[in-house]
Design a protein around this motif. Sequence first.
Motif, mmCIF file in Angstrom:
data_model
loop_
_atom_site.group_PDB
_atom_site.id
_atom_site.type_symbol
_atom_site.label_atom_id
_atom_site.label_comp_id
_atom_site.label_asym_id
_atom_site.label_seq_id
_atom_site.Cartn_x
_atom_site.Cartn_y
_atom_site.Cartn_z
ATOM 1 N N GLU C 349 -4.853 9.073 -10.485
ATOM 2 C CA GLU C 349 -3.250 8.053 -11.155
ATOM 3 C C GLU C 349 -4.555 7.073 -10.258
ATOM 4 O O GLU C 349 -5.116 6.865 -9.393
ATOM 5 C CB GLU C 349 -2.145 8.277 -9.627
ATOM 6 C CG GLU C 349 -1.943 9.168 -11.064
ATOM 7 C CD GLU C 349 -0.553 10.766 -9.897
ATOM 8 O OE1 GLU C 349 0.269 10.868 -10.232
ATOM 9 O OE2 GLU C 349 -1.862 10.515 -8.589
ATOM 10 N N ILE C 350 -4.041 5.613 -10.849
ATOM 11 C CA ILE C 350 -4.466 4.756 -10.391
ATOM 12 C C ILE C 350 -3.126 3.281 -10.153
ATOM 13 O O ILE C 350 -2.674 3.346 -11.249
ATOM 14 C CB ILE C 350 -5.183 3.729 -11.586
ATOM 15 C CG1 ILE C 350 -6.117 4.207 -12.090
ATOM 16 C CG2 ILE C 350 -5.758 2.303 -11.525
ATOM 17 C CD1 ILE C 350 -7.108 4.003 -13.316
ATOM 18 N N TYR C 351 -3.128 3.187 -9.250
ATOM 19 C CA TYR C 351 -1.789 2.316 -8.508
ATOM 20 C C TYR C 351 -2.341 0.731 -7.905
ATOM 21 O O TYR C 351 -3.419 0.376 -7.475
ATOM 22 C CB TYR C 351 -1.482 3.274 -7.041
ATOM 23 C CG TYR C 351 -0.870 4.258 -7.305
ATOM 24 C CD1 TYR C 351 0.535 4.874 -7.970
ATOM 25 C CD2 TYR C 351 -1.517 5.727 -7.756
ATOM 26 C CE1 TYR C 351 1.093 5.485 -8.268
ATOM 27 C CE2 TYR C 351 -0.955 6.985 -8.318
ATOM 28 C CZ TYR C 351 0.457 6.489 -8.627
ATOM 29 O OH TYR C 351 0.957 8.056 -8.684
ATOM 30 N N LEU C 352 -0.985 0.513 -7.867
ATOM 31 C CA LEU C 352 -1.114 -1.249 -7.141
ATOM 32 C C LEU C 352 -0.288 -1.092 -6.194
ATOM 33 O O LEU C 352 0.879 -0.939 -6.353
ATOM 34 C CB LEU C 352 -0.607 -1.956 -8.456
ATOM 35 C CG LEU C 352 -0.744 -3.624 -8.626
ATOM 36 C CD1 LEU C 352 -2.378 -3.676 -8.738
ATOM 37 C CD2 LEU C 352 -0.268 -4.432 -9.215
ATOM 38 N N ASN C 353 -0.607 -1.414 -5.388
ATOM 39 C CA ASN C 353 0.254 -1.900 -4.008
ATOM 40 C C ASN C 353 1.470 -3.105 -4.347
ATOM 41 O O ASN C 353 0.525 -4.419 -4.253
ATOM 42 C CB ASN C 353 -0.371 -1.977 -2.458
ATOM 43 C CG ASN C 353 0.414 -2.524 -1.386
ATOM 44 O OD1 ASN C 353 1.464 -2.444 -1.781
ATOM 45 N ND2 ASN C 353 -0.732 -2.251 -0.410
ATOM 46 N N ASN C 354 2.596 -3.121 -4.410
ATOM 47 C CA ASN C 354 3.107 -4.067 -5.335
ATOM 48 C C ASN C 354 3.544 -4.889 -3.141
ATOM 49 O O ASN C 354 4.539 -6.491 -3.138
ATOM 50 C CB ASN C 354 4.880 -3.981 -5.046
ATOM 51 C CG ASN C 354 4.867 -2.478 -6.013
ATOM 52 O OD1 ASN C 354 3.486 -3.468 -7.115
ATOM 53 N ND2 ASN C 354 5.438 -1.678 -6.388
ATOM 54 N N LEU C 355 3.528 -4.270 -2.483
ATOM 55 C CA LEU C 355 3.506 -5.227 -1.172
ATOM 56 C C LEU C 355 2.523 -5.508 -0.637
ATOM 57 O O LEU C 355 2.199 -5.114 1.152
ATOM 58 C CB LEU C 355 4.681 -4.335 -0.430
ATOM 59 C CG LEU C 355 5.752 -4.329 -0.778
ATOM 60 C CD1 LEU C 355 7.207 -3.838 0.451
ATOM 61 C CD2 LEU C 355 6.876 -5.646 -0.751
ATOM 62 N N PRO C 356 1.767 -6.517 -0.857
ATOM 63 C CA PRO C 356 -0.643 -5.785 -0.683
ATOM 64 C C PRO C 356 -0.292 -7.353 0.935
ATOM 65 O O PRO C 356 -1.485 -7.377 1.277
ATOM 66 C CB PRO C 356 -0.826 -6.424 -1.357
ATOM 67 C CG PRO C 356 -0.129 -7.445 -2.721
ATOM 68 C CD PRO C 356 1.059 -6.937 -2.472
#
Lengths: 427, 427, 427
Positions: C349-356
């Motif tokens: 899975e490839i994710y994006l941190n929405n609270l970086p």
Amino acid sequence: MTDTKKLEQYFDRLWPLCRSITGKDHLKSLDILSELIPLTYLNFETGQKVNDWFIPKEWNARDAYFIDPSGIKRASFKVNNLHLVNYSIPFKGKISLSELKKHIYYIQEQPQAIPYITSYYKERWGFCLSYNEFIELPEGEYEVFIDTELKPGKLVVAETLLEGESKKEILFSTYLCHPSLANNELTGPLALSFLYDRLSNKSKRHFTYRFVISVETIGTIAYLSQRGEYLKNNMIAGYQMTCLGDPGKLTLKKSRSQNTLAERAALKYFAETNTPFNIEEFDPGNGSDERQYCSPGYDLPMASLMRTMYARYPEYHTSLDNKNFISMASLAESIDAYEKIVECIESSEIYLNNLPYGEPNLGRRGLYPTLGLTNEIDNQTKSIMWLLNYCDGKHELEYISEKSKINLNFLKDTVRHLESQNILTKI
Amino acid sequence: MTDTKKLEQYFDRLWPLCRSITGKDHLKSLDILSELIPLTYLNFETGQKVNDWFIPKEWNARDAYFIDPSGIKRASFKVNNLHLVNYSIPFKGKISLSELKKHIYYIQEQPQAIPYITSYYKERWGFCLSYNEFIELPEGEYEVFIDTELKPGKLVVAETLLEGESKKEILFSTYLCHPSLANNELTGPLALSFLYDRLSNKSKRHFTYRFVISVETIGTIAYLSQRGEYLKNNMIAGYQMTCLGDPGKLTLKKSRSQNTLAERAALKYFAETNTPFNIEEFDPGNGSDERQYCSPGYDLPMASLMRTMYARYPEYHTSLDNKNFISMASLAESIDAYEKIVECIESSEIYLNNLPYGEPNLGRRGLYPTLGLTNEIDNQTKSIMWLLNYCDGKHELEYISEKSKINLNFLKDTVRHLESQNILTKI
Amino acid sequence: MTDTKKLEQYFDRLWPLCRSITGKDHLKSLDILSELIPLTYLNFETGQKVNDWFIPKEWNARDAYFIDPSGIKRASFKVNNLHLVNYSIPFKGKISLSELKKHIYYIQEQPQAIPYITSYYKERWGFCLSYNEFIELPEGEYEVFIDTELKPGKLVVAETLLEGESKKEILFSTYLCHPSLANNELTGPLALSFLYDRLSNKSKRHFTYRFVISVETIGTIAYLSQRGEYLKNNMIAGYQMTCLGDPGKLTLKKSRSQNTLAERAALKYFAETNTPFNIEEFDPGNGSDERQYCSPGYDLPMASLMRTMYARYPEYHTSLDNKNFISMASLAESIDAYEKIVECIESSEIYLNNLPYGEPNLGRRGLYPTLGLTNEIDNQTKSIMWLLNYCDGKHELEYISEKSKINLNFLKDTVRHLESQNILTKI
């Protein structure tokens, strides 16, 4: 006439002239070389600004010497032009030995060598002696005679373009500004001129070849002030030529960018011919005109190919760097190497696949066996497939050859087929 | 007064205060440090949103203990403030031993150590005991007394800026939120404050130095919510400061970007002084505030320099991390190291060659020998040439020094010449 | 019924059909497979231009043989369809042995093998014999009978899409255009169809899976002329499927890009299961349809996973590549491997941190211990921190797992928590 004989004839004619960065002997030297290579002169006038520099006055030397108290003429310019500090101002007069000594340069560690000294940008006069001569000077009054002139004139950079099918250029650059010095001077312009002769006689050239006979540093800066931007767009490889007649093995000095076609072509030649070689990293602190070509504002793919690197042999910049130190055979061999490297470059074709979306239909173009056979794919088909995949405008054929382990000449043959069908276009 | 004596005095004054992420003792601690470093307070109100967080209530503790069935007062906050779980809510009442035990924390493996426990974001009360004390608690009824308060207030991050000639910044960050803990708390703010003192006394600073005394995690997030974007544009190196008084050797923990000026300057210092050191990779799963500075939204060049890394020594986060565990000499040595690293950074100048098109005319600026001599180029000229070539705004002097093998200080001297001639401009 | 029995049944039904790149037997083969996998047909008409190619006529073969002077029927298409050169034009007539021999293909080095020969793009007729048969042909007149037809028709590429939660796709591609050949033909479509069956029965799929049953080269080029641009935007990994039933170990052939999710997932599977494997570099000169997918205009992340690579076993493209050469057990094992690799991909899975911007407040989301404890951070918290830092849309979980040394499944569990809190979003 063999090349070595011809090289020697030209060497002997150029040797006695007292070249400098300007002046009549520099022009005479260019005239001699222009028997071998057609030269166009770029003239820069005294006082003209070129980038950060101003063109100095033109300098000419007619004679120079001093007469010791016993009447012996010493340090005669006509015996060896290294005796006179290059760009010395005129002077005539009687002075004591101690006063004279302030104007004398020698190398104690090499007592037989006359050093090569210049003073382009500060007005002074001086003599260069071997240390053995220096210590024998008797006390007393000396008569000094320096017949030179400094006057408004011009600095000349000579160039020629040998056009090829492609506008993409390979640059050869050398300088012609030292007086009677052999390895670190005349071998460069001689090699460049003879290389021109060989390349101009080729029936076919893909790339365009540019030959520049500059004068070191200021000449190349002046040249780049005119040609720099064009070279940034069109030069794909280049070599600084100097020190090509000594008995040492070949040395490749890398460009600032380190892995350009210039390095790859030279390394290819070394590998293919089992030629032993030295490799040197780019070094802005010890170099010749490649430092100008590789300055951050230009950053051109300019390597150097020489024999023993300047400042690495004791004869460098002394009277010992003379005809005895070099050999015409060695110089001819250097020219051979350059010619071979040019052959490597000529084969360093960079192509673009015009049909990059899947494999083109090779069969209907006669480029693929019409029978699907059981045995392994033949080598031509293999090479076609490699070319179609890697001709993306970024990889030259040598690179593809290395990666695919397909012989370069074989690959080149295949390229011709694909080119004739408009599948590949050379860039 | 020697540094170690002064450090000890400040240490002794700070030690008894029951710091937390908010509250009077945190402010008192800042007041004490502000005798050493002028601090500006950034206030964040209870309930205020900072990025993804909300500022919690302010917490103050006055007293806490429990009385055992035989009348002995135990776990007295006034004897050791670690006995009280940090951020405990107030509580008074009589409870059985078994009920009390649900509120007691200890470390069986370290029977003499009182653990350091916090509960900032969940309301609860609790005591911390050594395991030896814990097992001696007699059966029966206990009287518990916890006099704390939780009320709307503020969280304070303190900072100061020590301006230099350049707007480019070096950041030092530490936190001041632990009660009586020595290595993993007070050594950080003490080192930072003393470092400020040393740097503010320098007659000249090139870079701007920013000092932040935060509270761990939430304070730094609050701080970054205000300063993050500015730092992204101006911070060129930074260090998280903690664990600086133990006897271990120095540890450099890399930033997320791994090879920034922060790492290079520290490594330079280690190499130049033959200082033994450990190196740790960036580890988002075990770290301090550098994890905030290096979060993907900021990704700042923030390394850490400490002695033994947190969580690597058994005294960590227990009552054994006290004045006996550290030494003022070791702490002073850490400050020395930081000061030396700052010196490395100060010499880490980044320049731009204003005359990048070929070599500038050095001779007319007195930067080049007016005599072209036979011997090898002198070191100053060599360094000029390296600088002219690599000062392209991308390489700091240390990098050029390493690549050219020219001594850094020597290179710096050369830079001054070139700068005075407007050939190089610092960026 | 076990997989191997079912595979064998389908193999036996497909085996006798005389497939080619077009024609009735190709369609019959697709019909049989469509019992296992729902197929949508993309039709390309004879004469239609697809990229650089034109769709050829449709070919059908009914019978073919020749009768020797003694009346013996030889090279009977009905006995083995390899006897007829694929795409042979019709022919009837009496000719001498010497004339006939111009139309006969054999392999002297493999005297018992009938070769597999095609002539799609040039009209000719021919027979394939074992060398043993060939040398026994008696002198005299032969009666040749070839009952085939070439007529306007269509070329069919079949595909199906198994949708997942994400629009990002994994592509499986094989071809179905060889007559009675086992390993290098039927194992590919069988494995693909059975893999479809397994994946369609999964209760949950994250990625979308695309299955393509093409015909080699022209079919895939035709397919890419329609789907290429979409795949460039949505395909994140793919595998060319062929040669999956021989007894050799698995071979991973890399894509042109070398290190994509396709390679990483396969390598992960090999490592996790201690499966021995071969690795092959991308090779445009010896390959199957991955060469089309990886042509420079598409450059898709298309690897190949097979057993012994085509052209590396002597049975390849001969009558010896038959049911005896392969085993259904080996084929089933290959399907197992693909299924396991799909599991690796599903976990990729490839994710994006929405609270970086700094660390999110994990505590108020129940993702962080409410007690700050002395001991080392627990593994879940560690994994959260790694994820928050490296989920920047560039690193898949496997990569983060390797870098952090945190077990992949453990990391995945943590991701679920973070996802449920909208901290991470899958991309």
